[in-house]
Design a protein around this motif. Structure first.
Motif, short mmCIF file in Angstrom:
data_model
loop_
_atom_site.label_atom_id
_atom_site.label_comp_id
_atom_site.label_asym_id
_atom_site.label_seq_id
_atom_site.Cartn_x
_atom_site.Cartn_y
_atom_site.Cartn_z
N LEU A 173 -74.36 -4.46 82.97
CA LEU A 173 -75.71 -3.88 83.07
C LEU A 173 -76.76 -4.96 83.32
O LEU A 173 -77.72 -4.75 84.07
N ASN B 272 -84.86 -4.90 84.08
CA ASN B 272 -84.44 -3.94 83.07
C ASN B 272 -85.68 -3.38 82.37
O ASN B 272 -86.52 -4.15 81.92
N ALA C 78 -85.54 -1.11 79.73
CA ALA C 78 -85.16 -0.43 78.49
C ALA C 78 -86.22 -0.65 77.40
O ALA C 78 -86.57 0.27 76.66
N SER D 257 -81.12 -1.02 75.21
CA SER D 257 -80.26 -0.25 76.12
C SER D 257 -79.27 0.59 75.32
O SER D 257 -78.96 1.73 75.69
N ARG E 121 -80.96 3.59 73.77
CA ARG E 121 -81.26 4.60 74.79
C ARG E 121 -80.01 5.34 75.24
O ARG E 121 -80.08 6.29 76.00
N TRP F 177 -77.61 3.89 77.08
CA TRP F 177 -77.18 3.41 78.41
C TRP F 177 -75.81 2.73 78.34
O TRP F 177 -75.12 2.64 79.32
#
Ligand code: NAI
Ligand code: AKG
Length: 425
Positions: A42, A74, A76, A419, A422, A424
């Motif tokens: 990621l 990113n 996030a 992340s 969230r 992800w």
């Protein structure tokens, strides 16, 4: 503006891909923290990377098409944030790496942002004021769909300044049909800029130098300092070092360096430098950037561009402390060499974070419509930087790693956690 001469060192070195080396350190940081491989997948590249073509009517009647980038690493933690660079050597991978460094920086100083960065391949030193305005406005039109005060907030970087931020803010305000000062930071005061933003990067570097010097028992008064780059970061830093009683014995710009073992006349040089941080072209007795980096000194501050301290010259660096005002000035191999030689290296993602910290203050002031005094800004910046320096230093000690890896561990943990919450990863 300076006379046109070629830079005495080039930025782009294919052997030193800044994206690859950043990915290597991120991988190591995540591994040490026990994160699984998918977190690396990621974080190793930006979530979004936009490449744009910007047609600009030049003064001679021709149209020149420039290439620009905006990377959003990113989001996030929050909206992405980071400067825009105008430089002939800008590359896609460089902009990607710069956006990753912004994520790390914001994590280290605990700002509610992710990392972004932009760049345009151009040489603003060869462009007129009008051409630069057209390019700045064209860039904002080209990236307008992915940026905005709650999405991605640009700022100055190499060869961009408060005037360029003002044009960009004006263009965005026209598109948005709203006065949008929070779209960009590093603006002139009269357009919603913050006190202390212009000197913020150098202030942050100064705090890191002071704290690092304490750790190494070096007194700033009388310390011999060498600074590569005499633009926003380098020139303010020279002034702050001079004011602190240090002896600035070497400075440089893209065309060469100046050296005086008794200390340079910083006020004179500040007075004579142009808006692109060029001053050495006015002198006959110059040294090269390569020679400058290897000068005998106590504190060395690369404050220009990437890949300046490499495995080729790391063994010749004589400074006791290296504090990175520039993004990515030291390669992975050179970091290892300097660390093994006992040189204290304060990494870019910590040392240069004063700029984005005060950009955050600027954005907060824009959002609330209530503005702070210079003293308030400085006091807040001091707290953030001292705290962040100590956290990184202590992490380096407790984990037995160098300060760069320690800083990466702190930076990646924050974005990895955001992340994860969230959903992800
Ligand atoms: N302006 C800011 O707020 C921040 C800047 N930085 C970093 O600090 C570094 C310097 O940025 P600024 O001072 O803002 O830029 P600037 O555009 O104000 O000054 C750049 C300086 O670097 C010199 N330079 C350019 N190309 C060079 C080359 N090939 N070799 C040697 N010197 C060269 C220029 O002559 C000039 O003196 C960059 O790495 C930038 O990303 C980091 C955080 C914030
Ligand atoms: O002030 C900002 O938002 C970003 C500054 C920047 O580009 C950097 O720290 O490299």
């Amino acid at each position: 503006m300076a006379a046109e001469k070629g830079a005495d060192n080039k930025t782009t070195d294919v052997n030193h891909d800044v994206l690859k080396s950043t990915q290597t350190i991120i991988h190591e940081a995540l591994e040490r923290l026990g994160y699984p491989e998918e977190v690396y997948e990621l974080l190793k590249e930006p979530l979004r990377m936009l490449t744009v073509k910007i047609p600009v009517k030049m003064d001679d009647g021709s149209t020149k098409v420039f290439t620009g980038y905006r990377a959003q690493h990113n989001d996030a933690v929050g909206p992405t944030k980071g400067g825009v660079r105008f430089h002939p050597d800008v590359t896609e991978n460089e902009v990607k790496a710069l956006s990753i460094w912004m994520t790390l920086k914001c994590g280290i100083v605990n700002l509610p942002y992710g990392g972004g960065k932009g760049g345009i391949i151009c040489d603003p030193r060869k462009m007129s004021f009008r051409e630069l305005e057209n390019l700045s406005r064209g860039y904002v039109r080209a990236i307008s769909q992915i940026v905005g005060p709650t999405k991605d907030i640009p700022a100055p970087d190499v060869f961009t300044n408060s005037q360029i931020m003002a044009w960009m803010m004006d263009e965005y305000s026209r598109i948005d049909e709203f006065n949008s000062p929070g779209f960009i930071t590093g603006k002139p005061l009269v357009l919603g800029g913050s006190h202390g933003r212009e000197s913020a990067t150098a202030k942050g570097v100064t705090i890191c130098i002071r704290e690092a010097a304490k750790k190494r028992g070096i007194k700033l008064e009388g310390a011999r300092v060498v600074i590569q780059g005499f633009g926003n970061a380098g020139s303010f830093l020279a002034k702050f070092m001079h004011d602190a009683g240090a002896k600035v014995i070497g400075i440089s710009d893209a065309y060469g360096g100046l050296y005086d073992e008794e200390g340079l006349d910083i006020d004179y040089l500040l007075d004579r430098r142009d808006s692109f941080g060029t001053v050495t072209t006015l002198f006959k007795n110059t040294i090269s950037n390569k020679e400058l980096l290897e000068l005998d000194c106590d504190i060395l501050v690369p404050a220009a561009i990437e890949n300046q301290i490499t495995e080729e010259n790391a063994n010749n660096i004589k400074a006791k402390i290296v504090v990175e005002a520039a993004n990515g000035p030291t390669t992975l191999e050179a970091t290892e060499i300097l660390t093994n030689r006992g040189i204290l290296l304060v990494p870019d993602v910590l040392a240069s974070s004063g700029g984005v910290t005060v950009s955050y203050f600027e954005w907060v002031q824009n959002n609330q419509g209530y503005y702070w005094t210079e003293e308030e800004v400085e006091e807040k910046l001091e707290k953030v930087l001292v705290n962040s320096f100590n956290t990184v230093y202590q992490t380096a000690q407790s984990r037995r790693v160098n300060m760069r890896l320690a800083a990466y561990m702190i930076g990646v943990r924050r974005v990895a956690e955001a992340s994860r919450f969230r959903g992800w990863i």
